[in-house]
Scaffold this active site. Structure first.
Site, PDB file in Angstrom:
ATOM      1  N   ARG A 138       0.631 -32.244 -47.119  1.00  0.00           N
ATOM      2  CA  ARG A 138       1.414 -32.403 -45.863  1.00  0.00           C
ATOM      3  C   ARG A 138       0.322 -32.786 -44.652  1.00  0.00           C
ATOM      4  O   ARG A 138       0.067 -32.059 -43.603  1.00  0.00           O
ATOM      5  CB  ARG A 138       2.135 -31.198 -45.606  1.00  0.00           C
ATOM      6  CG  ARG A 138       2.942 -30.724 -46.736  1.00  0.00           C
ATOM      7  CD  ARG A 138       3.977 -29.504 -46.162  1.00  0.00           C
ATOM      8  NE  ARG A 138       5.260 -29.979 -45.524  1.00  0.00           N
ATOM      9  CZ  ARG A 138       6.344 -29.516 -45.070  1.00  0.00           C
ATOM     10  NH1 ARG A 138       6.068 -28.105 -45.302  1.00  0.00           N
ATOM     11  NH2 ARG A 138       7.220 -29.858 -44.207  1.00  0.00           N
TER      12      ARG A 138
ATOM     13  N   ARG B 249      12.847 -17.266 -43.341  1.00  0.00           N
ATOM     14  CA  ARG B 249      12.155 -18.311 -42.474  1.00  0.00           C
ATOM     15  C   ARG B 249      13.538 -19.391 -41.941  1.00  0.00           C
ATOM     16  O   ARG B 249      13.328 -19.958 -41.068  1.00  0.00           O
ATOM     17  CB  ARG B 249      11.050 -19.158 -42.848  1.00  0.00           C
ATOM     18  CG  ARG B 249       9.777 -18.326 -42.996  1.00  0.00           C
ATOM     19  CD  ARG B 249       8.524 -19.523 -43.578  1.00  0.00           C
ATOM     20  NE  ARG B 249       8.797 -20.671 -42.839  1.00  0.00           N
ATOM     21  CZ  ARG B 249       8.765 -21.897 -43.464  1.00  0.00           C
ATOM     22  NH1 ARG B 249       8.070 -21.762 -44.831  1.00  0.00           N
ATOM     23  NH2 ARG B 249       8.719 -22.889 -42.893  1.00  0.00           N
TER      24      ARG B 249
ATOM     25  N   ASP C 113      14.684 -30.921 -49.608  1.00  0.00           N
ATOM     26  CA  ASP C 113      15.032 -29.424 -49.384  1.00  0.00           C
ATOM     27  C   ASP C 113      16.266 -28.806 -50.402  1.00  0.00           C
ATOM     28  O   ASP C 113      16.203 -27.602 -50.620  1.00  0.00           O
ATOM     29  CB  ASP C 113      15.413 -29.195 -48.216  1.00  0.00           C
ATOM     30  CG  ASP C 113      14.157 -29.273 -47.117  1.00  0.00           C
ATOM     31  OD1 ASP C 113      13.180 -29.510 -47.545  1.00  0.00           O
ATOM     32  OD2 ASP C 113      14.455 -29.304 -45.768  1.00  0.00           O
TER      33      ASP C 113
ATOM     34  N   LYS D 296      18.138 -25.108 -38.778  1.00  0.00           N
ATOM     35  CA  LYS D 296      16.780 -24.825 -38.411  1.00  0.00           C
ATOM     36  C   LYS D 296      15.937 -26.187 -37.885  1.00  0.00           C
ATOM     37  O   LYS D 296      15.257 -25.977 -36.935  1.00  0.00           O
ATOM     38  CB  LYS D 296      16.059 -24.274 -39.620  1.00  0.00           C
ATOM     39  CG  LYS D 296      14.543 -24.061 -39.634  1.00  0.00           C
ATOM     40  CD  LYS D 296      13.932 -23.538 -40.691  1.00  0.00           C
ATOM     41  CE  LYS D 296      13.385 -24.270 -41.813  1.00  0.00           C
ATOM     42  NZ  LYS D 296      12.451 -25.284 -41.561  1.00  0.00           N
ATOM     43  N   ASN D 297      16.175 -27.036 -38.768  1.00  0.00           N
ATOM     44  CA  ASN D 297      15.364 -28.489 -38.959  1.00  0.00           C
ATOM     45  C   ASN D 297      15.692 -29.131 -37.432  1.00  0.00           C
ATOM     46  O   ASN D 297      15.002 -29.898 -37.129  1.00  0.00           O
ATOM     47  CB  ASN D 297      15.021 -29.311 -39.896  1.00  0.00           C
ATOM     48  CG  ASN D 297      14.364 -28.441 -40.987  1.00  0.00           C
ATOM     49  OD1 ASN D 297      13.637 -27.582 -40.693  1.00  0.00           O
ATOM     50  ND2 ASN D 297      14.444 -29.260 -42.267  1.00  0.00           N
TER      51      ASN D 297
ATOM     52  N   CYS E  57       4.970 -24.132 -45.465  1.00  0.00           N
ATOM     53  CA  CYS E  57       5.316 -24.163 -46.993  1.00  0.00           C
ATOM     54  C   CYS E  57       4.145 -24.671 -47.565  1.00  0.00           C
ATOM     55  O   CYS E  57       3.704 -25.728 -47.442  1.00  0.00           O
ATOM     56  CB  CYS E  57       6.623 -24.510 -47.391  1.00  0.00           C
ATOM     57  SG  CYS E  57       8.053 -23.619 -47.077  1.00  0.00           S
TER      58      CYS E  57
HETATM   59  C1  UD1 Z   1      10.788 -32.047 -42.283  1.00  0.00           C
HETATM   60  C2  UD1 Z   1      11.688 -30.836 -42.575  1.00  0.00           C
HETATM   61  C3  UD1 Z   1      11.363 -30.171 -44.059  1.00  0.00           C
HETATM   62  C4  UD1 Z   1      11.863 -31.365 -44.910  1.00  0.00           C
HETATM   63  C5  UD1 Z   1      10.983 -32.737 -44.660  1.00  0.00           C
HETATM   64  C6  UD1 Z   1      11.356 -33.689 -45.689  1.00  0.00           C
HETATM   65  C7  UD1 Z   1      11.326 -29.775 -40.463  1.00  0.00           C
HETATM   66  C8  UD1 Z   1      10.976 -28.700 -39.501  1.00  0.00           C
HETATM   67  N1  UD1 Z   1      11.094 -29.814 -41.625  1.00  0.00           N
HETATM   68  O1  UD1 Z   1       9.219 -31.577 -42.658  1.00  0.00           O
HETATM   69  O2  UD1 Z   1      12.240 -29.332 -44.273  1.00  0.00           O
HETATM   70  O3  UD1 Z   1      11.383 -30.981 -46.506  1.00  0.00           O
HETATM   71  O4  UD1 Z   1      11.075 -33.046 -43.357  1.00  0.00           O
HETATM   72  O5  UD1 Z   1      12.738 -34.138 -45.375  1.00  0.00           O
HETATM   73  O6  UD1 Z   1      12.227 -30.716 -40.044  1.00  0.00           O
HETATM   74  N2  UD1 Z   1       3.311 -37.268 -44.258  1.00  0.00           N
HETATM   75  C9  UD1 Z   1       2.155 -38.029 -44.325  1.00  0.00           C
HETATM   76  N3  UD1 Z   1       1.633 -37.931 -42.874  1.00  0.00           N
HETATM   77  C10 UD1 Z   1       2.234 -37.573 -41.776  1.00  0.00           C
HETATM   78  C11 UD1 Z   1       3.251 -36.848 -42.113  1.00  0.00           C
HETATM   79  C12 UD1 Z   1       4.098 -36.607 -43.286  1.00  0.00           C
HETATM   80  O7  UD1 Z   1       1.635 -38.323 -45.346  1.00  0.00           O
HETATM   81  O8  UD1 Z   1       1.636 -37.483 -40.844  1.00  0.00           O
HETATM   82  C13 UD1 Z   1       3.894 -37.031 -45.498  1.00  0.00           C
HETATM   83  C14 UD1 Z   1       4.210 -35.570 -46.060  1.00  0.00           C
HETATM   84  O9  UD1 Z   1       2.938 -35.108 -46.592  1.00  0.00           O
HETATM   85  C15 UD1 Z   1       5.289 -35.710 -47.087  1.00  0.00           C
HETATM   86  C16 UD1 Z   1       6.370 -36.732 -46.550  1.00  0.00           C
HETATM   87  O10 UD1 Z   1       5.407 -37.606 -45.392  1.00  0.00           O
HETATM   88  O11 UD1 Z   1       4.942 -35.989 -48.213  1.00  0.00           O
HETATM   89  C17 UD1 Z   1       7.300 -36.313 -45.791  1.00  0.00           C
HETATM   90  O12 UD1 Z   1       6.950 -35.521 -44.673  1.00  0.00           O
HETATM   91  P1  UD1 Z   1       7.920 -35.243 -43.241  1.00  0.00           P
HETATM   92  O13 UD1 Z   1       8.980 -36.064 -43.387  1.00  0.00           O
HETATM   93  O14 UD1 Z   1       6.701 -35.431 -42.278  1.00  0.00           O
HETATM   94  O15 UD1 Z   1       8.372 -33.739 -43.442  1.00  0.00           O
HETATM   95  P2  UD1 Z   1       8.163 -32.633 -42.269  1.00  0.00           P
HETATM   96  O16 UD1 Z   1       8.551 -33.292 -41.106  1.00  0.00           O
HETATM   97  O17 UD1 Z   1       6.712 -31.789 -42.269  1.00  0.00           O
END
Ligand code: UD1
Length: 417
Positions: free
Chosen positions: A122, A397, A305, A22-23, A117
């Site tokens: 986030r 999902r 995850d 999915k990711n 989620c």
């Molecule tokens: C992706 C995955 C999700 C997984 C996560 C961490 C997808 C579609 N989803 O989510 O399944 O749990 O990686 O492995 O690929 N953060 C910030 N600022 C930002 C972006 C992120 O502070 O601009 C923080 C987030 O709040 C979180 C951490 O960084 O605490 C990790 O987030 P991120 O790696 O961005 O996760 P996603 O890409 O949302």
């Protein structure tokens, strides 16, 4: 509303095939917006999140077709709208991944703040800082972000945290930018490498994907291509954990063993036999699991995850285990549901202390998020009596035909509409 009914504990036995990640496929669908040619994506599972991403790119003008044989065709010959549909973006956080491709392709986008989620605040500040560094003009207001850039410019970008989404969004934007972009402290997840492979086949010039420094040299245009995304390491990990927790013997097929190394290592520490083959892994547990401690980390650390699925295994292990969640600040919502099933868990800040118990008991519980739902299924398979899981749209999902796959391994599980 559908629910899943799971009756009595069982030992999972047999073979399960893993679907495409999915990711990996979500950013790849978004990246298809970068070209006016057709992109053909094979072996795509019709997950609910995939359907949302299809709707998102469709709402921007792309023609999208998901055939019966799991082939997805995306043809963004013309981008007809720069306004991403509010409700669609709110439905799924990953839909925010269209921002990079849209800025690169048409230089303009209006998008709502993303949903997804409820596992923490986030933020998307790292995505926006990256685009701003590349010259995008960004304004926020009334729940929307508007950005425009006549032409993005390559820049050196240091991410405060190796965010998966920010790394992907910036890579996609940089592919059509003028000059060279360097992302430091980039995420190293296998899904980043898969996206870079897809973009490279489209003609992008990317070096270093899979390391903490990624260099992208902008090109004038990208062309269409055909791609098969990598297998889902989290789906694989979920079945590995279910096999171990139920003291079963399961062959997980269609997996890249390297991608699930942190999970394999922990299972071995728990006393489980794990046999690695080229594209499959066999998990065999004969004794009650031993307790372990884990800390979630960006790849190649233990994946956040898999935090709730391993917690379910810890609930029936011998001794006390500790989980420290370092990636998301609010990812313990499944604990109150697991407690309803007799799990003994205490939370202390970002740590959960799990005292293993011999058997859980079936209960009425709800899936609070995607992976929490998977954890409840594993716990139900280790429980006496009947478990009823509601709000399973979260599970749909990210898992395709999960009850069919579990049933084939011997689980007594049914979906009730
Ligand atoms: C992706 C995955 C999700 C997984 C996560 C961490 C997808 C579609 N989803 O989510 O399944 O749990 O990686 O492995 O690929 N953060 C910030 N600022 C930002 C972006 C992120 O502070 O601009 C923080 C987030 O709040 C979180 C951490 O960084 O605490 C990790 O987030 P991120 O790696 O961005 O996760 P996603 O890409 O949302």
């Amino acid at each position: 509303m559908s629910t899943l009914l799971i009756e009595n504990s069982c030992q999972l036995q047999g073979t399960v095939n893993i679907s495409c990640a999915k990711n990996a496929i979500l950013p790849i669908i978004a990246a298809s917006l970068l070209t006016e040619d057709k992109c053909i994506l094979e072996d795509v599972s019709a997950l609910e999140d995939v359907k949302v991403m299809i709707e998102v790119v469709n709402s921007l003008g792309a023609e999208v077709k998901l055939n019966k044989d799991d082939v997805l065709e995306v043809s963004a010959k013309k981008i007809l709208s720069q306004d991403a549909d509010y409700d669609l973006i709110r439905k799924m956080r990953a839909s925010f991944l269209i921002m990079g491709p849209m800025l690169a392709r048409v230089g303009k986008v209006k998008i709502s703040l993303p949903g997804g989620c409820a596992i923490g605040s986030r933020p998307i500040d790292l995505h926006l800082k990256g685009f701003a560094a590349m010259g995008a003009n960004i304004t926020l207001g009334h729940g929307y972000i508007e950005a425009h850039a006549d032409k993005l410019k390559g820049e050196s970008i240091y991410l405060d945290f190796p965010s998966v989404g920010a790394t992907e969004n910036i890579i996609m934007a940089a592919c059509l930018a003028e000059g060279v972009t360097i992302i430091e402290n980039a995420a190293e997840e296998p899904e980043i490498v898969d996206l870079a492979n897809f973009l490279s086949k489209m003609g992008a010039k990317i070096k270093g994907a899979g390391t903490d420094t990624i260099k992208i040299e902008g090109v004038r245009s990208l062309k269409g291509t055909t791609h098969v995304a990598i297998p889902d390491r989290i789906e694989a990990g979920t079945f590995m954990m279910a096999a171990a927790a139920t003291r079963g013997d399961v062959l997980v097929e269609g997996v890249v063993p390297e991608h699930v190394k942190p999970i394999t290592a922990k299972l071995k520490e728990m006393g489980v036999e794990v046999f690695e083959y080229e594209k499959s892994i066999r998990v065999k547990a004969t004794e009650r699991l031993k307790s372990v401690d884990i800390k979630t980390m960006p790849y190649p650390g233990f994946p956040t995850d898999m935090q709730s699925p391993i917690m379910s295994a810890m609930c029936v292990a011998k001794g006390t285990s500790v989980i420290t969640e370092t990636v998301f600040e609010n990812r313990f919502m499944h604990i109150s549901e697991l407690k309803l099933m007799g799990a003994k868990i205490n939370v202390d800040g970002r740590s959960a202390i799990i005292e293993g118990t011999e058997r859980l008991s079936g209960a009425k519980v709800k899936a609070t998020d995607l992976r929490a739902g998977a954890a409840l299924i594993i716990s139900a398979l280790c429980a006496e009596g009947r478990t009823e899981i509601s709000e399973i749209y979260h599970i749909d999902r990210g898992y395709i035909n999960i009850e069919e796959k579990m049933r084939k391994l011997g689980a007594n599980i049914t979906r009730v509409e």
